[in-house]
Design an enzyme around this catalytic site. Sequence first.
Site, PDB file in Angstrom:
ATOM      1  N   GLU A  97       0.856  -1.192   0.000  1.00 28.47           N
ATOM      2  CA  GLU A  97       0.000   0.000   0.000  1.00 28.47           C
ATOM      3  C   GLU A  97       0.886   1.234   0.000  1.00 28.47           C
ATOM      4  O   GLU A  97       1.942   1.244   0.629  1.00 28.47           O
ATOM      5  CB  GLU A  97      -0.860  -0.046   1.273  1.00 28.47           C
ATOM      6  CG  GLU A  97      -2.056   0.873   1.270  1.00 28.47           C
ATOM      7  CD  GLU A  97      -2.944   0.686   2.516  1.00 28.47           C
ATOM      8  OE1 GLU A  97      -3.259  -0.466   2.880  1.00 28.47           O
ATOM      9  OE2 GLU A  97      -3.291   1.701   3.125  1.00 28.47           O
ATOM     10  N   ASP A  99       0.268   5.275   0.771  1.00 24.93           N
ATOM     11  CA  ASP A  99      -0.810   6.093   1.351  1.00 24.93           C
ATOM     12  C   ASP A  99      -0.500   7.568   1.479  1.00 24.93           C
ATOM     13  O   ASP A  99       0.568   7.921   1.973  1.00 24.93           O
ATOM     14  CB  ASP A  99      -1.044   5.677   2.818  1.00 24.93           C
ATOM     15  CG  ASP A  99      -1.690   4.339   2.967  1.00 24.93           C
ATOM     16  OD1 ASP A  99      -2.393   3.917   2.048  1.00 24.93           O
ATOM     17  OD2 ASP A  99      -1.487   3.719   4.032  1.00 24.93           O
ATOM     18  N   GLU A 101      -2.650  10.443   3.584  1.00 28.12           N
ATOM     19  CA  GLU A 101      -3.814  10.654   4.438  1.00 28.12           C
ATOM     20  C   GLU A 101      -3.768  12.079   4.982  1.00 28.12           C
ATOM     21  O   GLU A 101      -2.799  12.457   5.637  1.00 28.12           O
ATOM     22  CB  GLU A 101      -3.804   9.657   5.608  1.00 28.12           C
ATOM     23  CG  GLU A 101      -3.896   8.217   5.126  1.00 28.12           C
ATOM     24  CD  GLU A 101      -3.832   7.195   6.261  1.00 28.12           C
ATOM     25  OE1 GLU A 101      -4.621   6.242   6.246  1.00 28.12           O
ATOM     26  OE2 GLU A 101      -2.981   7.358   7.157  1.00 28.12           O
TER      27      GLU A 101
END
Length: 285
Positions: A97, A99, A101
């Site tokens: 993953e 990411d 955020e």
Amino acid sequence: MIWVLTLSLVLAGVASVISTGNFYKDFPQIWYPSHVYTSADGSLRSLKLDQESGSGCWTNEQVLFGLIDMQIKLVPGYSAGTVVTFYLISSQTNRDEIDLEFLGNVTGQPYALQTNVYTDGHADREERVYLWFDPTKDFHNYSVLWNIHQIVFMVDSLPIRTYRNHADKGVAFPINQPMSLHITLWNGDSWATRGGRDKIDWSKGPFMSSFRNYKIDACVWRGNTWSCVQSSSTNWWNQNTFSSLTSKQRSSFNWVRKNYLIYDYCQDNQRFQNNLPKECNLPKY
Ligand SMILES: *[C@@H]1O[C@H](CO)[C@@H](O)[C@H](O)[C@H]1NC(C)=O
Ligand SMILES: *[C@@H]1O[C@H](CO)[C@@H](O)[C@H](O)[C@H]1NC(C)=O
């Protein structure tokens, strides 16, 4: 893997971009349709979070490596507890993953951008930066470059973080799990803002964030072969170019980290009991 990829590039030679710029076509999977708003021409999508639900969408296609840009305008005003995300994720159990955020804040306090990399199901690689502008006023360009050498997170083209391929030194690097692209907006108030101390204030909602002008230059699995496509000027997957930051990029990277880095797992000795992950002692470019 590299050799297979190179070979299929030569053989396939398919030149097609996987982003049409139309959210209806490229991000057809929807979480909570009543909270997802898309302009008639598909170029702009907004997500809503209220007490009923958050929302999001994702691609059908999976990419292996790529240069991906997304323009985002974050939740204005009181946004504490809300989390806007833009990420790549594989479908395997031991997932990879990449990411971004965006952690909201109480009115007047700065948004934080948290980045993370999962390899083979393992995460624990959070970094956080403040942004050098108000990300709720205008759209800004958030990008991920992912090739065999490195992952680079960029904000308005300035690199804010790298995660290098140090596989030869025993550091896991995402290299063989294709990933789909996701954007979401949800309630993260158990942890997001000051470690969960500032909660969502539903009376300030609904909370909205908007997305537009994305670009996906990537390798996709089609017709039993990987095809890598690229816009005319970039050569992001190439083995020789984009293998490290340019000298210009290094100076902006250092500027961002000197002035805006607020958390780095590689400096968190307490968390790792003085046994920092291997990559922490290896070059970032
Ligand atoms: C967004 O950033 C990427 C990566 O630096 C760059 O290639 C692209 O041109 C930028 N797009 C816009 C619209 O600024
Ligand atoms: C929110 O604002 C506080 C106070 O300025 C700050 O300590 C914090 O890092 C900001 N961001 C988040 C996500 O908590």
